[in-house]
Design a protein around this motif. Structure first.
Motif: not given
Length: 280
Positions: A174, A180-182, A199-200, A203
């Motif tokens: 992260e 926010d990277r998939k 997801t990200t 999440e």
């Protein structure tokens, strides 16, 4: 005549993924070299394969590799299998293949299951270009170098991770890719409790802080978009004033007209707007 080394893909979970060709080959060869004989004997028993077996793994790959090459040179046909999936993909099989090429031994690969390809096709992310990284290196310096390289990667990335390290790895990634990277987290592929969810990073971390990870995982991560790279370049140039940007090129001996053209391109501006701004 020398024998042949057969690289035989075995199931990564579901025994029905074993191919007819691999079963026949394992029955016909003179010897099977297995990463873990205790694990592989279950597979062989299931398909009623009686071929003798020997161990070939990470900790004996050089010494045992030479012995296997000698047997091949004597005319013995040998099949190489890994614990699960395709030999040579993130396992010591690649060393034996190199030795065989150096010794002039014929090598052939019998296709079948591979966790990296299974996860990629299941991910819902771009499959046209991808980079397979397997497990991140344990050496700290190499680990950081690989993460630095991956930060700029535009291809879809595939990583393996064990459940007890998954949360730590997700938090580390992260920091590299942003919250926010998939990504798609795939686990227990081809098995009864297979799951794959897109997801990200933020999440996924929240999920696994609440739910203990179980089963071997494959992380399929979206590559950096070209638009993002372009925007980062624009942001870098916009930290300079237009005059500083012009000076950057003119100090390299580039004439004013060409420098203005390059500045316009760097900033995504029209050349006339750069000219007007400099006049103002």
């Amino acid at each position: 005549m020398a024998g042949i080394l057969y690289l035989c893909a075995t199931p990564i979970g579901n025994l029905e993924d074993m191919t007819f060709r691999v079963i026949r080959t394992l029955k016909e060869v003179d010897l099977i070299a297995a990463e873990d004989t205790r694990n592989s004997i279950k597979l062989l028993n299931h398909f009623e394969i009686k071929t003798p077996m020997t161990s070939y793994h990470e900790y004996n790959k050089i010494e045992k590799g030479h012995k296997l090459v000698e047997k091949l040179q004597e005319g013995m046909n040998i099949a190489l299998i890994t614990d699960a999936g395709t030999p040579g993909i993130s396992d010591p099989g690649e060393e034996l293949v190199k030795m065989c090429y150096e010794a002039g031994i014929e090598v052939t690969s019998l296709p079948g299951a591979a966790a990296c390809i299974t996860a990629l096709t299941l991910s819902g992310l771009s499959t046209r270009r991808f980079a397979f990284e397997a497990f991140l290196p344990t050496d700290k310096k190499e680990h950081q170098e690989v993460l630095k390289e991956l930060q700029e990667e535009t291809r879809t990335m595939i990583l393996y991770e064990a459940p007890h390290r998954l949360l730590k790895t997700l938090k580390e990634l992260e920091e590299v890719f942003g919250p926010d990277r998939k990504l798609t987290v795939c686990r227990e592929l081809t098995k009864k409790h297979e799951t794959a969810f897109q997801t990200t990073f933020s999440e996924a971390i929240a999920h696994y802080e609440e739910t203990e990870p179980r089963g071997e995982c494959v992380l399929v991560i979206e590559g950096k978009s070209r638009e993002q790279i372009r925007q980062e370049e624009v942001d870098k140039w916009e930290e300079m004033s237009l005059k500083e940007h012009m000076d950057f090129y003119e100090k390299q001996g580039i004439d004013r007209k060409e420098a203005m053209k390059r500045v316009a391109k760097d900033r995504g501006m029209a050349k006339r707007d750069v000219y007007k701004a400099l006049l103002d």
